[in-house]
Design an enzyme around this catalytic site. Structure first.
Site, short mmCIF file in Angstrom:
data_model
loop_
_atom_site.label_atom_id
_atom_site.label_comp_id
_atom_site.label_asym_id
_atom_site.label_seq_id
_atom_site.Cartn_x
_atom_site.Cartn_y
_atom_site.Cartn_z
N ASN A 7 13.50 -7.59 7.07
CA ASN A 7 13.20 -6.21 7.58
C ASN A 7 13.41 -6.32 9.24
O ASN A 7 12.69 -6.83 9.87
CB ASN A 7 11.76 -5.88 7.38
CG ASN A 7 11.63 -4.20 8.02
OD1 ASN A 7 12.29 -3.74 8.49
ND2 ASN A 7 10.34 -3.73 7.50
N ARG A 91 15.67 -4.61 3.90
CA ARG A 91 15.42 -3.16 4.07
C ARG A 91 16.31 -2.48 4.97
O ARG A 91 16.45 -3.04 6.04
CB ARG A 91 13.88 -3.04 4.62
CG ARG A 91 13.51 -1.58 5.04
CD ARG A 91 12.59 -1.71 6.08
NE ARG A 91 12.30 -0.10 6.29
CZ ARG A 91 11.41 0.42 7.36
NH1 ARG A 91 11.27 -0.46 8.37
NH2 ARG A 91 11.30 1.34 7.48
N HIS A 180 10.28 6.22 4.31
CA HIS A 180 9.06 5.59 3.63
C HIS A 180 9.32 5.49 2.16
O HIS A 180 8.28 5.23 1.36
CB HIS A 180 7.88 6.00 3.73
CG HIS A 180 7.44 5.79 5.40
ND1 HIS A 180 6.74 6.80 6.23
CD2 HIS A 180 7.40 5.01 6.36
CE1 HIS A 180 6.44 6.50 7.37
NE2 HIS A 180 6.84 5.08 7.34
N ARG A 241 4.85 10.22 17.80
CA ARG A 241 5.96 11.27 17.50
C ARG A 241 5.03 12.72 17.26
O ARG A 241 4.12 12.58 16.68
CB ARG A 241 6.67 10.97 16.14
CG ARG A 241 7.62 9.63 16.20
CD ARG A 241 8.47 9.54 14.96
NE ARG A 241 8.96 8.26 14.92
CZ ARG A 241 8.80 7.40 14.11
NH1 ARG A 241 8.28 7.70 12.69
NH2 ARG A 241 9.36 6.18 14.00
N GLU A 384 5.59 -2.97 0.64
CA GLU A 384 7.13 -2.87 0.47
C GLU A 384 8.17 -3.94 0.20
O GLU A 384 8.97 -3.90 -0.53
CB GLU A 384 7.58 -2.14 1.82
CG GLU A 384 7.08 -0.63 2.04
CD GLU A 384 6.92 -0.24 3.42
OE1 GLU A 384 6.23 -0.66 4.16
OE2 GLU A 384 7.76 0.65 3.90
#
Ligand code: ADP
Length: 398
Positions: A7, A91, A180, A241, A384
């Site tokens: 990743n 990823r 996601h 965010r 993940e």
């Protein structure tokens, strides 16, 4: 079969080496400060002491080389030779509209990824760098790309089209993509097993609540809506965010604060969210602690966050025509009983009844609703990396 999962972020690289015969993690770690001074790699192998390697890494290729050397090292390695790595799973953040599932990486795929970079300028370029570095260092090892966006490509057009002039969708592919996806897919499959029903019969809302956070409506196994959008900025209030705001605020702030587009992007992505409201931190642990100590703005930040997650659950129950389960996952979803309780408070009308005792749990797969609760709330730790490794094995074996 041993699979390396990578990743690659802009200055970091997370990795896991997984033995897919038993899904056991053989080695894992994190290379940080790639391209910056004082680079370091934190490397862990099952049953051995954790090691920290202090070495500067100019590029992702340097980082991958150091990681691979650590993995085959006599003392703190996990395997004898790099030849044991049968495949690499990457990823990849943005697959645009082209990739609806994981793919074996070819030159054509790389060219398409390059095109998608415009949509994810911060994420896709480092993902591509990781792919190219592996091609050089492990030239004959097959590689697979697993996309954050792919799982959400089942959304109907009514969910992904923004009410802007339609030509902008045609010209620039401006639409909702969602992110996601690997995590939402992993936890929803687990949830079906916990509920003991086929996924194709279930209506589930999955809440991936970490520093970045998103909610997905998964009806009969397909994502039909999700809170993140064209970029990961839309939807929930997050660590830094802002999530959903009135879009007119953007031009208003630009005028008042004399900000250019980069300045505005920085404000909305890095200075907003629970950090922006609380003024304390982007880490929910710090904000929860401050709120417990009477900090009103910290409490307000949490209230805003809980309110937003609750609204999405309600909206998604409406578009699915009901709800069988709500799943909580990722750093906050797995570790904060307070968050799960606050979000589910008042959702009894959806058949959700939290069991406050069962809910006092962290990081362990558990149903946290009462036995009588019509809809279940389930804590499911996400994974993940395992999902990426599974897709990699499936595609390489084909
Ligand atoms: P990401 O992958 O998006 O960086 P994670 O899924 O690792 O995020 O989640 C990180 C966040 O989870 C942290 O910012 C922190 O706010 C939250 N978190 C982790 N552990 C706890 C905890 N015990 N209590 C509350 N929040 C926690």
């Amino acid at each position: 079969m041993k699979v390396l999962v990578l990743n690659c972020g802009s200055s970091s690289l997370k990795y896991q080496l997984i033995n897919m015969d038993n899904e056991e993690i053989l080695a894992k770690g994190l290379a940080e400060r790639i391209g910056i001074a004082n680079g370091l790699v934190k490397h862990e192998v099952a049953g051995k002491d954790k090691v920290i390697i202090n070495e500067n890494m100019e590029t992702h290729k340097d980082a991958i080389r150091i990681v691979l050397n650590a993995i085959v090292d006599d003392k703190h390695g996990a395997i004898k030779s790099m030849d044991e790595i049968a495949a690499v799973g990457h990823r990849v953040v943005h697959g645009g509209e082209k990739f609806t599932s994981s793919v074996v990486i070819t030159d054509e795929v790389k060219a398409t990824l390059e095109e998608c970079s415009e949509l994810a300028p911060l994420h896709n370029p480092p993902n591509l760098m990781g792919i190219e570095a592996c091609e050089e260092i492990l030239p004959n090892v097959p590689m697979v790309g697993v996309f954050d966006t792919a799982f959400h490509q089942t959304m109907p057009k009514s969910a992904y089209i923004y009410a802007l002039p339609y030509e902008l969708y045609e010209k620039y592919k401006i639409r909702k993509y969602g992110f996601h996806g690997t995590s939402h897919k992993y936890v929803v499959n687990k949830a079906a097993k916990v509920l003991g029903k086929p996924l194709e019969e279930l209506k589930i809302v999955t809440c991936h609540l970490g520093n970045g956070a998103s909610v997905a409506a998964i009806k009969h196994g397909k994502s039909i809506d999700t809170s993140m959008g064209f970029t990961p900025l839309e939807g929930l209030t997050m660590g830094t965010r802002c999530g959903d705001i009135d879009p007119a605020i953007t031009t208003f702030i630009m005028d008042k604060e004399l900000l250019d587009t980069a300045g505005l992007n920085n404000l909305m992505n890095k200075k907003s969210g629970i950090l922006g409201i609380s003024g304390v931190s982007n880490d929910f642990r710090d904000v929860e602690e401050a709120a417990d100590n009477g900090n009103e703005r910290a409490q307000l930040a949490l209230d805003v966050f809980h309110n937003r997650v609750k609204k999405y659950i309600g909206a998604y129950a409406a578009i699915m025509g009901g709800i069988d389960a709500v799943v909580f996952t990722a750093g906050l979803g797995e570790n904060s009983p307070e968050t799960r309780e606050a979000v589910c408070e008042g959702l009894e009308f959806l058949g959700i009844e939290i069991d406050k005792v069962k809910n006092k749990v962290r990081g362990k797969q558990t149903v946290v609703t009462t036995d009588d609760s019509k809809a279940k709330v389930i804590l499911i730790p996400t994974n993940e990396e395992l999902m990426i490794a599974r897709d990699t094995v499936a595609l390489v074996k084909k």
